[in-house]
Motif scaffolding. Structure first.
Motif, mmCIF file in Angstrom:
data_model
loop_
_atom_site.group_PDB
_atom_site.id
_atom_site.type_symbol
_atom_site.label_atom_id
_atom_site.label_comp_id
_atom_site.label_asym_id
_atom_site.label_seq_id
_atom_site.Cartn_x
_atom_site.Cartn_y
_atom_site.Cartn_z
ATOM 1 N N UNK A 1 0.834 -1.212 0.000
ATOM 2 C CA UNK A 1 0.000 0.000 0.000
ATOM 3 C C UNK A 1 0.864 1.255 0.000
ATOM 4 N N UNK A 2 0.419 2.253 -0.741
ATOM 5 C CA UNK A 2 1.001 3.597 -0.687
ATOM 6 C C UNK A 2 0.124 4.417 0.252
ATOM 7 N N UNK A 3 0.664 4.788 1.421
ATOM 8 C CA UNK A 3 -0.142 5.446 2.456
ATOM 9 C C UNK A 3 -0.775 6.733 1.943
ATOM 10 N N UNK B 1 -9.880 0.749 -5.645
ATOM 11 C CA UNK B 1 -8.735 -0.167 -5.645
ATOM 12 C C UNK B 1 -7.791 0.273 -6.748
ATOM 13 N N UNK B 2 -6.504 0.399 -6.409
ATOM 14 C CA UNK B 2 -5.478 0.759 -7.392
ATOM 15 C C UNK B 2 -4.409 -0.324 -7.383
ATOM 16 N N UNK B 3 -4.047 -0.804 -8.582
ATOM 17 C CA UNK B 3 -3.030 -1.851 -8.717
ATOM 18 C C UNK B 3 -1.909 -1.412 -9.651
ATOM 19 N N UNK B 4 -0.731 -1.954 -9.388
ATOM 20 C CA UNK B 4 0.422 -1.761 -10.268
ATOM 21 C C UNK B 4 0.355 -2.816 -11.367
ATOM 22 N N UNK C 1 1.045 -5.342 -7.399
ATOM 23 C CA UNK C 1 0.967 -4.741 -6.059
ATOM 24 C C UNK C 1 -0.303 -3.908 -5.922
ATOM 25 N N UNK C 2 -0.994 -4.080 -4.811
ATOM 26 C CA UNK C 2 -2.160 -3.248 -4.502
ATOM 27 C C UNK C 2 -1.665 -1.979 -3.830
ATOM 28 N N UNK D 1 -1.192 -8.504 -4.932
ATOM 29 C CA UNK D 1 -0.293 -8.719 -3.791
ATOM 30 C C UNK D 1 -0.491 -7.603 -2.776
ATOM 31 N N UNK D 2 -0.467 -7.979 -1.514
ATOM 32 C CA UNK D 2 -0.630 -7.007 -0.436
ATOM 33 C C UNK D 2 0.604 -6.920 0.453
ATOM 34 N N UNK D 3 1.459 -7.940 0.430
ATOM 35 C CA UNK D 3 2.682 -7.945 1.217
ATOM 36 C C UNK D 3 3.846 -7.546 0.321
ATOM 37 N N UNK D 4 4.591 -6.534 0.756
ATOM 38 C CA UNK D 4 5.678 -5.991 -0.058
ATOM 39 C C UNK D 4 6.903 -6.896 0.041
ATOM 40 N N UNK D 5 7.350 -7.384 -1.087
ATOM 41 C CA UNK D 5 8.556 -8.209 -1.131
ATOM 42 C C UNK D 5 9.694 -7.516 -1.867
#
Length: 701
Positions: free
Chosen positions: A257-259, A277-280, A285-286, A481-485
């Motif tokens: 997420x981008x805060x 909802x915004x996705x890359x 990435x969400x 994806x919600x968890x940043x890797x």
């Protein structure tokens, strides 16, 4: 005459030797008994002194030293840039343990005076004590200043069961903007304690995850408790600290997420009920997952009172529902790009045309196009950018529903995704086999006609719409994806020919930048062109409402999916507005959210202008509404039991099995308005509807 036998019996002769032997025997017996008792006592004393030494030393030490757990600090939840979405802050707090209280009423009254609690706060405290288990700590107040904290601390001998603490409490900087995404924490329930049996759950001030990511990552965020040893008197008064073992904080969870974008999207929804909802499009990435209206997790973590509960339950916008994951809606015309890809894959020539005169007869019914005047000759591209319903009515009768259903599933509709969330409602992608299995009824032509424009049995959630937009944009089988890797996602190709994708991309660009239905959704940057598709989903039949005005629950849903730049897609977005009156309530939000990604200053300037009309930010409006409830109801709001609260939450989340207003019979689709009189309309005329007719089409028998 009496005869005495005792006298007749001769007396035994007792000599000195006999007397001496008798004494010796008694001495031996008594000595043996005494020796045995002494041995037992010695053995017991030896056992206690040697083998039980550690036990009694510990008990003696516990009388002198008090050992208490220190609740660990929860791990932080960060956005992709390291900005905290959930953190901890230093806190002075007061809790009570019900089973240790002597007189609850007197204690509550004294605490109310010392802490200067409002009547509503005192009532909420009494409600919590009535519902609490005796061993579970109940929060009285947190975030106290030093004066009030000290006032309670010095009166502790008069307040049995009251516990003062200096520690850390959970804090959500963005408040209502992240309520559904992050969730909240709260004191452990009896059921949670029975399941876990961790003594930490009984520690005053300790809270566990109750919803959202806080609940999903409870084990990772929990950490390990510390301990504090203090020397105390017989009455428990602390003399001095002996030793402290620091707690080990929980792990940090970093999201995609981008805060800033998350906060902007939540605020931009404004007074509407909806989601963004915004996705890359490069890695899935969400970047934002906003559902509004929402609740303040800071308030929920402190324990919600009856007044705030009434405020939430009275709201017909259902603030307890995560609309991104739990909201299910007919997608309307947003499926037309997907349907076009399905038709092309099945071999349809995109240059083949259909004449649109404003409607098409199917059996004994006439299904109208949103433009009653008709669109004339319509090919596939024009069917998308002018959203011509008649084109899709005609073509679906030739191509069939099975090809559409297969493409819909390929693009993510009807799916549950592997995300760290509490639950998802996955909706319905209808086809003949599904209807026969569910309703034991044959698929009809009008079912295909309804489904091809996103009505009838079709149900999706906003996350699925965002995934669909990102897959159409990229041609890849992107997984959200919600968890940043920090690692790229090696998504496989969907197998859709690039020329098919390019054709649809250009048609969606014309929706906004050409002769389409949403040219006022264009971004204010000339070098970044947006491609999108509007959608209006009918809620009730035309005989009940025209869908644009009237009671809130009878208005149409508004949808908009998009991606930008149209020729080299980077970001995809989906907006769904419940009962917004049509797509005109959705695409201005999408336009501004996408603007934020390239020009934050321009986007914020527009948002500031809107919020000045709406009465402030979402948090400010929520605080203002709560204040009005305090003035209106005070302490007279009805009490709601824990069971009723749980039932209300279940009802808000249980959308998968809820009957839909329109799904089992053919309906005439409503005209697709480009704008609607909603709170999100721009102050100027930039969001006004174009001159195309917007009168409702009526079906004829």
């Amino acid at each position: 005459m009496k005869f005495r036998f005792r006298r007749a019996k001769p007396k035994p002769h007792i000599s000195n030797g006999i007397l001496r032997n008798s004494f010796d025997r008694r001495t031996v017996v008594l000595g043996s008994v005494q020796g045995g008792v002494a041995c037992l006592l010695a053995a017991r004393l030896g056992y206690l002194a040697v083998f039980e030494n550690e036990k009694y030393q510990l008990e003696a030490e516990s009388n002198r030293v008090n050992l208490s757990l220190i609740a660990p600090r929860r791990g932080w939840i960060l956005d992709r840039h390291g900005t905290p979405l959930a953190s901890n802050r230093a806190d002075f707090r007061v809790d009570v343990i019900p089973e240790r209280m002597h007189d609850k009423a007197e204690t509550v009254a004294m605490l109310g005076d010392l802490l200067d609690l409002t009547p509503v706060a005192r009532q909420d405290l009494q409600d919590k004590l009535e519902d609490a288990r005796g061993f579970a700590p109940v929060q009285v107040a947190s975030g106290l200043d030093l004066d009030r904290f000290s006032a309670v601390s010095v009166r502790l001998p008069e307040l049995p069961g009251v516990v003062t603490q200096r520690g850390y409490s959970r804090y959500y900087p963005d408040g209502v903007n992240v309520g559904h995404l992050i969730g909240y924490v709260g004191a452990a329930s009896a059921e949670e304690y029975e399941k876990d049996r961790d003594p930490l759950l009984l520690t005053p001030g300790y809270k566990v995850g109750k919803d959202g990511l806080e609940k999903v990552f409870e084990k990772e965020l929990r950490g390990k408790p510390g301990a504090r040893r203090t020397e105390v008197t017989a009455r428990g008064r602390i003399i001095r600290d002996l030793e402290t073992r620091d707690d080990i904080p929980g792990d940090t969870v970093k999201l995609t997420i981008d805060a800033g974008l998350q906060s902007y999207a939540a605020r931009r929804i404004g007074t509407e009920s909806g989601s963004v909802v915004v996705m890359d499009c490069h890695n899935g990435d969400i970047l934002a997952m906003a559902s509004m209206p929402s609740f303040d997790p800071n308030s929920f973590s402190d324990g919600i009172g009856r007044l705030e509960w009434k405020m939430l339950s009275d709201d017909d916008h259902v603030p307890l529902r995560n609309k991104v994951l739990r909201g299910l809606y007919p997608p309307g015309s947003t499926v037309k790009p997907m349907v076009s890809l399905a038709f092309r894959e099945a071999g349809l020539d995109p240059n083949e045309t259909v004449y649109c005169g404003g409607g098409l007869r199917v059996g004994n019914r006439v299904f109208h196009c949103w433009n009653r005047r008709g669109h004339g000759q319509v090919d596939m591209a024009k069917g998308i950018y002018q959203s011509c319903d008649v084109y899709f009515y005609a073509m679906v009768q030739r191509m069939g529903m099975d090809v559409i259903a297969a493409m819909a599933r390929k693009l993510g509709l009807g799916q549950e995704f592997d995300l760290p969330v509490v639950g998802q409602s996955y909706g319905t992608v209808p086809d003949p086999a599904w209807k026969l299995r569910k309703y034991e009824r044959e698929w009809q032509t009008f079912d295909s006609v309804n489904a091809t424009i996103g009505q009838g049995y079709f149900l999706v959630n906003p996350l699925q719409q965002a995934v669909m937009a990102s897959r159409i944009a990229s041609g890849l089988n992107l997984q959200p994806r919600l968890i940043h890797t920090g690692k790229p996602q090696h998504a496989e190709s969907l197998g859709i020919p690039q020329d098919h994708l390019d054709y649809v991309h250009k048609a969606m660009s014309d929706v906004v930048n050409g002769p389409g239905t949403a040219h006022r959704a264009a971004l204010p940057m000339k070098d970044v062109l947006l491609a999108g598709k509007t959608g209006t989903a009918q809620v009730v039949s035309l005989s009940i409402s025209n869908g644009k005005t009237g009671p809130f629950k009878y208005r149409d849903h508004g949808h908009f999916i998009c991606f930008a730049p149209w020729d080299k897609p980077r970001y995809a977005c989906a907006v769904a507005i419940e009962h917004g009156g049509g797509s005109g309530a959705a695409y201005p939000i999408a336009r501004d959210v996408m603007t934020y990604l390239w020009d934050k200053e321009a986007a914020m300037e527009r948002l500031t202008e809107y919020e000045s009309q709406w009465g402030g930010t979402a948090q400010e409006r929520a605080d203002s509404r709560y204040g009005s409830y305090v003035r209106q109801y005070g302490v007279s709001a009805p009490k709601v039991s824990t069971e009723q609260e749980a039932e209300a939450v279940r009802d808000a989340e249980n959308t998968q099995s809820q009957p839909q207003p329109i799904m089992s019979e053919a309906q005439s689709p409503r005209p697709e308005p480009v704008a609607s009189p909603s709170a999100n309309a721009s102050p100027d005329t930039s969001d006004a509807a174009p001159s195309a007719t917007t009168s409702a089409g009526q079906s004829t028998q």
